[in-house]
Design a protein around this motif. Sequence first.
Motif, short mmCIF file in Angstrom:
data_model
loop_
_atom_site.label_atom_id
_atom_site.label_comp_id
_atom_site.label_asym_id
_atom_site.label_seq_id
_atom_site.Cartn_x
_atom_site.Cartn_y
_atom_site.Cartn_z
N ALA A 486 -9.00 -36.24 -43.42
CA ALA A 486 -9.80 -35.03 -43.24
C ALA A 486 -9.85 -34.20 -44.51
O ALA A 486 -8.95 -34.27 -45.35
CB ALA A 486 -9.21 -34.18 -42.10
N ASP A 487 -10.90 -33.39 -44.64
CA ASP A 487 -10.90 -32.37 -45.68
C ASP A 487 -9.66 -31.49 -45.52
O ASP A 487 -8.95 -31.22 -46.49
CB ASP A 487 -12.16 -31.50 -45.57
N ILE A 488 -9.42 -31.05 -44.29
CA ILE A 488 -8.22 -30.28 -43.95
C ILE A 488 -7.59 -30.93 -42.73
O ILE A 488 -8.17 -30.94 -41.65
CB ILE A 488 -8.56 -28.81 -43.65
N GLY A 489 -6.42 -31.52 -42.91
CA GLY A 489 -5.71 -32.15 -41.80
C GLY A 489 -4.44 -31.38 -41.49
O GLY A 489 -3.70 -30.99 -42.39
N LEU A 490 -4.19 -31.15 -40.21
CA LEU A 490 -3.04 -30.37 -39.78
C LEU A 490 -2.13 -31.23 -38.90
O LEU A 490 -2.54 -31.70 -37.84
CB LEU A 490 -3.51 -29.14 -38.99
N VAL A 508 0.15 -29.31 -43.93
CA VAL A 508 -1.26 -29.37 -44.31
C VAL A 508 -1.53 -30.58 -45.21
O VAL A 508 -0.81 -30.81 -46.19
CB VAL A 508 -1.69 -28.08 -45.03
N HIS A 509 -2.56 -31.36 -44.87
CA HIS A 509 -3.09 -32.43 -45.72
C HIS A 509 -4.48 -32.00 -46.19
O HIS A 509 -5.28 -31.50 -45.40
CB HIS A 509 -3.20 -33.74 -44.93
N LEU A 510 -4.79 -32.22 -47.45
CA LEU A 510 -6.05 -31.73 -48.01
C LEU A 510 -6.75 -32.82 -48.82
O LEU A 510 -6.11 -33.58 -49.56
CB LEU A 510 -5.80 -30.52 -48.91
#
Length: 573
Positions: A486-490, A508-510
């Motif tokens: 994802a663009d922003i993964g939680l 957070v994964h970015l």
Amino acid sequence: MVAQTRENQEGGASAKPRAKKPNAQWKIDGTEPMNHNEEFKLEDSGLNVRRRIEEKYAHEGFDAISDDDLHGRFRWWGLYTQRMPGIDGGRTAKLETRELEDRYFMMRIRLDGGQLSLEQLRTIAGISEEFARGTADVSDRQNIQMHWISVEDVPEIWRRLENVGLSTTEACGDVSRVILGSPLAGVAEDEILDPTPVIETIKERFIGDPDLANLPRKFKTAVSGHPSQDVVHEINDISLIGVEHPEHGPGFDLWVGGGLSTNPKLAVRLGAFVSEEQAPDMWHGVIRIFRDYGYRRLRNRARLKFLMADWGPEKFREVLEQEYLGYALEDGPEPSAPKHSGDHVGTHRQKDGNYYVGLSPMVGRVGGGLLTRLADLMEKYGSARLRTTPYQKLVVLDLPAESVEDFVAEAEELGLSASPSVFRRDTMACTGIEFCKLAIVETKNTAERVVGELEERLADVRDQLPEQLSLYVNGCPNSCARIQTADIGLKGQIIPDGEGGQTSGFQVHLGGGLANYRNDAEGELGRTVRGLKVAADDVSDYVERLIRRYIDTRTEGETFARWAKNAEEEELV
């Protein structure tokens, strides 16, 4: 003696090399089981539990179910016990499964290719209302999942599903799971080839085959002939992606060994061209390689991605061709980079002149009542076919041009939008702590709340937002919601609350992404920023801050994923 022992411990000249433990690969080490999971599968196939459910457990009730059936073989028929209400996420890792589980089940309905007729849709809606307290979710594997299922009701549910050509066979378990397929199979104007015959052949020949019902772990398949590559092919065990061969015409490019969870790996392209006629046998070869050579000793290494990492694509292709196919595959071209989104949201023309409409439910939540109303709406405007997508979306097919505008307006009134905000369009969430025994935090309601808050807070920069910006919310590290892509993964965690206690939060994964029109042709896994964790209550604040920073500092044409990959860590906190 002491010195010699120390030398041995430190790897000195006299140290003996440590013997490498076997991986319990059937073709190398034999079939003797090395853990209990492998024991119960050899003792009795998961496929055989159906008879006990119908003849014993449905009559005698939950307490009659044996442990290996309940926590093992039931999965072969799409059944998991769901989480008992009221157990907080901090206790997930501390309690045994029996302490976490309720006396009800999640049931997964297998939808190969995501295809549903109007009759099938109404049947699922009725089952949801009568047996599942109205629950139904569209998963990012194109399945529909329901909750609150009692074992007493399972035979009747199976009867109703099978009367309309649906099933739960091998929807879970150490087997071939649902086959992802393009939601536009057979209808898209720009389709390279229709994958439906391949999917149907694989399903008819191999799903429920006892010879393939004991794999090391799950096996995931994706097949698409659409140029948007709309089946997240980089994260499946095997994927067939439509290409045009300069000599042989339309066919498939072969990818093997993808998977996420706690050790994510993207699939590897084998460089082989597979014709439509070859595809089922080739699929059969790959799944048998997994069965015969896959690692079984440790469950956390029992996925095909680990075998691929050790073998490499050259050896894998050699074994496939020489041991399982008996012929060499042609080399083939790479798929072209997608030119538009693969979620298919919005209104689009079909090749027959009718239209399809891609609708966005809120984070996959539908429910029996909503599905009934959608079925009524489809019938009113002349559609008898629905497709689910790997992005928790619904695609209604075959709408006459003159009906599209009215259909879209009435679908919006149901809460199904064909023109959603960027946040609603591209936010996904797994089941989360509401029902999942592995979850640590709540996901669906959190994601829905964040979508609403971001729509309001960022209304002033709506025109500056990208067309799509993915926000994926997962309740634990297992990445059912594909957070690394994802663009922003939680990723759900219990984190310090700053006051000496703990609270629900996310790592957070970015900057992740799979092949799509916004990125390069190659997929990438997101980055993590050391120490960056966000409390669940603060997610909207964090995402708003991050997006505004992106808007203010991006270069012309720079995607969010590329910006997040290149940004300094202090820009991302």
